[in-house]
Design a protein around this motif. Structure first.
Motif, mmCIF file in Angstrom:
data_model
loop_
_atom_site.group_PDB
_atom_site.id
_atom_site.type_symbol
_atom_site.label_atom_id
_atom_site.label_comp_id
_atom_site.label_asym_id
_atom_site.label_seq_id
_atom_site.Cartn_x
_atom_site.Cartn_y
_atom_site.Cartn_z
ATOM 1 N N GLN A 162 -7.821 7.387 -10.463
ATOM 2 C CA GLN A 162 -9.031 7.927 -9.857
ATOM 3 C C GLN A 162 -8.748 8.464 -8.464
ATOM 4 O O GLN A 162 -9.338 9.449 -8.047
ATOM 5 N N LYS A 163 -7.786 7.828 -7.789
ATOM 6 C CA LYS A 163 -7.433 8.301 -6.452
ATOM 7 C C LYS A 163 -6.896 9.731 -6.490
ATOM 8 O O LYS A 163 -7.190 10.530 -5.603
ATOM 9 N N ILE A 164 -6.136 10.048 -7.525
ATOM 10 C CA ILE A 164 -5.590 11.407 -7.570
ATOM 11 C C ILE A 164 -6.565 12.381 -8.243
ATOM 12 O O ILE A 164 -6.245 13.539 -8.435
ATOM 13 N N GLY A 165 -7.749 11.880 -8.596
ATOM 14 C CA GLY A 165 -8.785 12.820 -9.029
ATOM 15 C C GLY A 165 -8.940 12.988 -10.525
ATOM 16 O O GLY A 165 -9.506 13.978 -10.981
ATOM 17 N N GLY A 200 0.805 -1.229 0.000
ATOM 18 C CA GLY A 200 0.000 0.000 0.000
ATOM 19 C C GLY A 200 0.832 1.271 0.000
ATOM 20 O O GLY A 200 0.417 2.298 0.553
ATOM 21 N N GLU A 214 3.600 10.616 -1.890
ATOM 22 C CA GLU A 214 2.743 11.657 -1.326
ATOM 23 C C GLU A 214 2.618 12.771 -2.335
ATOM 24 O O GLU A 214 3.594 13.178 -2.947
ATOM 25 N N TYR A 270 -4.875 -1.963 -10.481
ATOM 26 C CA TYR A 270 -4.319 -1.171 -9.379
ATOM 27 C C TYR A 270 -3.787 0.162 -9.897
ATOM 28 O O TYR A 270 -4.040 1.217 -9.318
ATOM 29 N N GLU A 271 -3.063 0.111 -11.002
ATOM 30 C CA GLU A 271 -2.504 1.351 -11.550
ATOM 31 C C GLU A 271 -3.625 2.292 -12.003
ATOM 32 O O GLU A 271 -3.524 3.500 -11.883
ATOM 33 N N THR A 312 2.346 4.515 -1.695
ATOM 34 C CA THR A 312 2.266 5.406 -2.858
ATOM 35 C C THR A 312 3.019 6.687 -2.531
ATOM 36 O O THR A 312 3.291 6.971 -1.361
ATOM 37 N N SER A 331 -6.621 2.402 -10.665
ATOM 38 C CA SER A 331 -7.321 2.944 -9.497
ATOM 39 C C SER A 331 -6.553 4.155 -8.961
ATOM 40 O O SER A 331 -7.137 5.080 -8.392
ATOM 41 N N TYR A 332 -5.258 4.167 -9.195
ATOM 42 C CA TYR A 332 -4.440 5.311 -8.796
ATOM 43 C C TYR A 332 -4.898 6.587 -9.509
ATOM 44 O O TYR A 332 -4.982 7.658 -8.914
#
Ligand code: FAD
Ligand code: FAD
Ligand code: SF4
Ligand code: SF4
Ligand code: FES
Lengths: 461, 283
Positions: free
Chosen positions: A201-204, A129, A133, A195-196, A131, A198-199
């Motif tokens: 979307q995680k950063i918007g 987990g 910052e 997984y890549e 990533t 989903s990253y």
């Protein structure tokens, strides 16, 4: 200084006789200790040639140094600075022509296994987990990215990190481009791709699936709504040889074969709904990565004989070394120096075989490879029930057909200037749609370069 | 985004109508377009002609043919589809053609018939005639789903003569052609019937545009599964079609290749029946 091991720490793999029965990853990955041992072989060159040959100039030496110390987190963050998807590039880059091909160690011994170390770090970060910052300073400008392959992904990520409001449009119901629909799971497990993504979307990044630009969204609408646009629509158009018999049942483009198997999961039919018909003897025309993928999928679908039919020889095959080796281990038969001239069929319209002519190698052509020449009287036939055309790529047509304002090359690739801007101001392009077909890492590099250009364009530099 | 079913009705024993929420598709729909449906996450991508689009919803007419269309029939109003993608394909130019005939004999055909007659009749100078063929009286759709309301002339035929004119649409069409009253023909439905239609109209030199069904996977021009040959040149039904000049199409090829997945489709159906039916109490 301790004596350095000349040979690579071997990668554990699923044995060929087992892996041909599943779609799970062939390489099983390094353990922490194995990765450290492999990294410790690196002599930390003052002038690391490996880095100059990496299309995204990853800081390989520093990364490997940290792996050697067992500091995986820092190593991962170093990799991430230049490469958003080390877990993927590590598995698919043609390393022998890039970083590893020029590794100093490689001159006297085995080159450092840079690809597998990159993949190790990506996997390690996913499992733990970890990533980087991010402190994103929001900006107001909006950028549209068309296509979610490696070019689109990297462009979207970099622009988002710079604070732009990024919307990523993808035609299919799953994002990832070739990483999803083309490259099979035994080479690139799909949880890694997911997984890549989903990253993103995680950063918007606003990901809009099922949005086909030019079809259900007009390009003009995007031009109204967005301050800049990046086109990364890829080179996924189907290609056929144009010989007689290609209308027969049992003839596929590699794209259809691979989309059915990978994107639509036909290997799990009937649990999944999309079927595939793969016969007992399969001929795959071509010898690049696409051909190897199709051939190895056919093996796993239960074909008894799978042939690679190639105009040149193994030496000229453009596939990654690892894929060629794996294919041969899995029983794929390499028919060198043959050129298909006609697909043969039965009364009821199914493929029964292929007519070919034997070739020999002549003088070097423009690409520096020996040109295959027909041998007089070298015609022969081979019995087959499935034929897959894996002939290299052409740019996706749907978008380009509907955007006549964009200048293209005679082969249909988008023209850009050195900043990757097209003839339309504020519209940039990269990846296979611009190059006509290359590699994951090159597409990724172009996505990054375009992001930098777009940043320059929007901030008036 | 989920797509809720807002209306679902049987049209006859084999065909049903389904209306789903799909605002993006509805807003951009043009007659002749189709949608791609994914019913469940493990599902295939199946193309379906759009009959009408209103208030953010689209309506499709579906024949229970194989696994996906049968499974979708088990969905009820309020259930949702995984994805509704579109509008796909090209729409013919909506302009003044003069005397237009639209002929159809199957779901995919009747849907375009409705959409195109409605749009073309509004254009001044067009005289729209529709011919709809059904096997027998029991198969005829409810009146409001037929194109009669949007036509200047309307013919209903049944193959056995149990209702309307006896025979196939080609027979009515022959009379119209002989009267010299046709400037252009659009048609959709059964592919062998479209081949016969092409043969019928060619000597009259009347332009004949048909909706082609070919098996699709991505419907975005990437796989080549939907390839057809127009004057010997490869075209993709999904992005170049689905309407083509019938006089230039290689029909044998289309008919031949549609059978490619027959065996697998039968297996999918058997699998579906085994898995689903016991759980709802059938044996
Ligand atoms: C089977 C196969 C195996 C390969 N193996 C390797 C390998 O081992 N190593 C390697 O380096 N390279 C490999 N390649 C090549 C590599 O995958 C490509 O060079 C790379 O993916 C190109 O990236 P891209 O982002 O330009 O395009 P793609 O990955 O092709 O992505 C383009 C995306 O754009 C979408 N799109 C297209 N049109 C539209 C539209 N109008 N609107 C919205 N979205 C749209 C597509 O659906 C797709 O998702 C392989 C290619 C294939 C096909
Ligand atoms: C442009 C276009 C418009 C269409 N419009 C309609 C419509 O309005 N109503 C309707 O009921 N059907 C329509 N179809 C056909 C519809 O897509 C298929 O009936 C459906 O995919 C069958 O899926 P299944 O799993 O139920 O049956 P399957 O078991 O998969 O197939 C049954 C038979 O349907 C045909 N078929 C299968 N898949 C496809 C496919 N993807 N495309 C075309 N034919 C296929 C084959 O001949 C097959 O033998 C259209 C097809 C196209 C290409
Ligand atoms: S990105 Fe590719 S070329 Fe660069 S270091 Fe990694 S494996 Fe090598
Ligand atoms: S060239 Fe090889 S040995 Fe030198 S720093 Fe790079 S990986 Fe290490
Ligand atoms: S459905 Fe794949 S190219 Fe048309």
């Amino acid at each position: 200084m301790a004596k350095i091991n000349k040979t690579r720490v071997p990668m554990r793999e699923q044995p060929a006789e087992e892996r041909i029965k599943n779609f799970d990853s062939v390489p099983l990955g390094y353990t922490d200790e194995e990765a450290m041992a492999e990294a410790q072989r690196c002599i930390q060159c003052k002038d690391p040639s490996c880095e100059t040959e990496c299309p995204v100039n990853m800081k390989i030496r520093a990364m490997i140094e940290k792996v050697a110390e067992g500091n995986f987190e820092e190593a991962f963050l170093i990799a991430k600075e230049d490469n958003p998807i080390p877990a993927i590039s590590g598995r698919v880059c043609p390393q022998e022509d890039q970083c590893e091909g020029v590794c100093t160690m490689g001159k006297k011994a085995d080159a450092i296994n840079i690809g597998k170390l990159g993949a190790f770090l990506g996997d390690w970060a996913m499992q733990n987990g970890v990533t980087e910052e991010l402190h994103i300073e929001e900006r107001n400008e909006k950028v549209a990215v068309i296509g979610s392959g490696p070019a689109g992904i990297s462009c979207a990520v970099d622009l988002r990190k710079l604070g732009y409001r990024v919307t990523l449009f993808e035609a299919l119901h799953i994002a990832g481009g070739v990483l999803q629909y083309g490259i099979p799971a035994f080479r690139l497990p799909k949880d890694i791709v997911d997984y890549e993504l989903s990253y993103l979307q995680k950063i918007g990044v606003d990901l809009r699936l099922n949005n086909i630009v030019g079809q259900n969204i007009k390009f003009d609408e995007l031009r109204w709504e967005f301050d800049a646009i990046f086109i990364g629509t890829g080179a996924g158009a189907p290609r056929f040889l144009g010989i007689e018999g290609e209308k027969l049942m049992g003839v596929y483009s590699a794209n259809e074969f691979l989309i059915r198997v990978n994107l639509m999961k036909a290997y799990k039919f009937p649990e999944y709904d999309t079927p595939i018909v793969c016969g007992d003897s399969v001929g795959v025309i071509g010898a690049g990565n696409v051909a190897m993928d199709a051939a190895r999928c056919a093996v796993r679908l239960g074909a008894r004989e799978v042939y690679i039919l190639y105009r040149r020889t193994k030496q000229e095959s453009p596939a990654r070394d690892e894929e060629l080796e794996h294919a041969l281990e899995e029983g794929v038969i390499f028919e060198e120096l043959v050129n298909p001239t006609r697909v043969l069929g039965s009364e009821d319209g199914w493929v029964t075989g292929i007519e070919m002519v034997r070739m020999e190698l002549g003088e070097l052509d423009d690409s520096g490879r020996p040109r295959p020449v027909k041998i007089e009287g070298g015609e022969f036939t081979m019995e087959l029930d499935t034929v897959v055309n894996a002939l290299g790529t052409l740019p996706n047509r749907l978008f380009l057909d509907r955007t006549p304002e964009l200048e293209t090359t005679p082969r249909g690739a988008i023209k850009t200037d050195e900043k990757l801007m097209t003839n339309v101001k504020g519209v940039f392009a990269g990846g296979d749609a611009m190059s006509g077909g290359a590699t994951v890492i090159q597409a990724l590099g172009e996505g990054k370069r375009a992001a930098a250009s777009i940043h320059g364009y929007l901030s008036g530099i | 985004m989920k797509h809720r079913i807002t209306r679902k009705e049987d049209l006859n024993a084999a065909d049903y109508l389904i209306e789903v929420e799909a605002s993006m598709v509805a807003e951009r729909f043009l007659p002749g377009n189709f949608a791609v449906l994914i019913t469940v996450p493990r599902g295939e991508r199946i193309p379906m002609s759009i009959q009408k689009a209103e208030d953010g919803k689209i309506t499709m007419l579906i024949k229970k043919l194989g696994k996906t269309s049968v499974e979708l029939d088990s969905f009820e109003v309020g259930d949702s589809l995984e994805a509704v993608i579109g509008p796909m394909g090209n729409s013919p130019e909506l302009k003044r053609y003069g005397n237009i005939v639209f002929a159809s004999d199957l779901v995919c055909g009747h849907a375009e018939n409705y959409a195109l007659c409605k749009a073309l009749q509004e254009i001044e100078g067009n005289h729209v005639t529709s011919i709809q063929t059904f096997p027998t009286k029991a198969d005829i759709y409810p009146k409001k789903e037929l194109s009669e309301a949007f036509c200047d002339e309307y013919y209903l035929t049944t193959l056995d003569g149990s209702c309307g004119i006896k025979g196939h649409y080609t027979e009515v069409l022959k009379d119209l052609l002989d009267e010299g009253k046709v400037d252009i023909i659009f048609a959709g439905g059964d592919i062998p019937a479209l081949r016969d239609l092409a043969g019928l109209t060619e000597p009259y030199g009347v332009p004949t545009i048909v909706t082609v069904r070919q098996i699709m996977i991505d419907a975005t021009g990437m796989c080549g599964s939907c390839r057809v040959f127009v004057d010997g040149e490869m075209k993709l039904t999904c992005i170049d079609g689905p309407m083509f000049d019938a006089h230039k199409l290689n029909f044998e090829d289309i008919i031949n290749r549609m059978a490619m997945f027959k065996e697998k489709e039968t297996r999918a159906m058997e699998y579906y029946n085994k898995k689903i039916l016991p759980s709802v109490g059938f044996t």
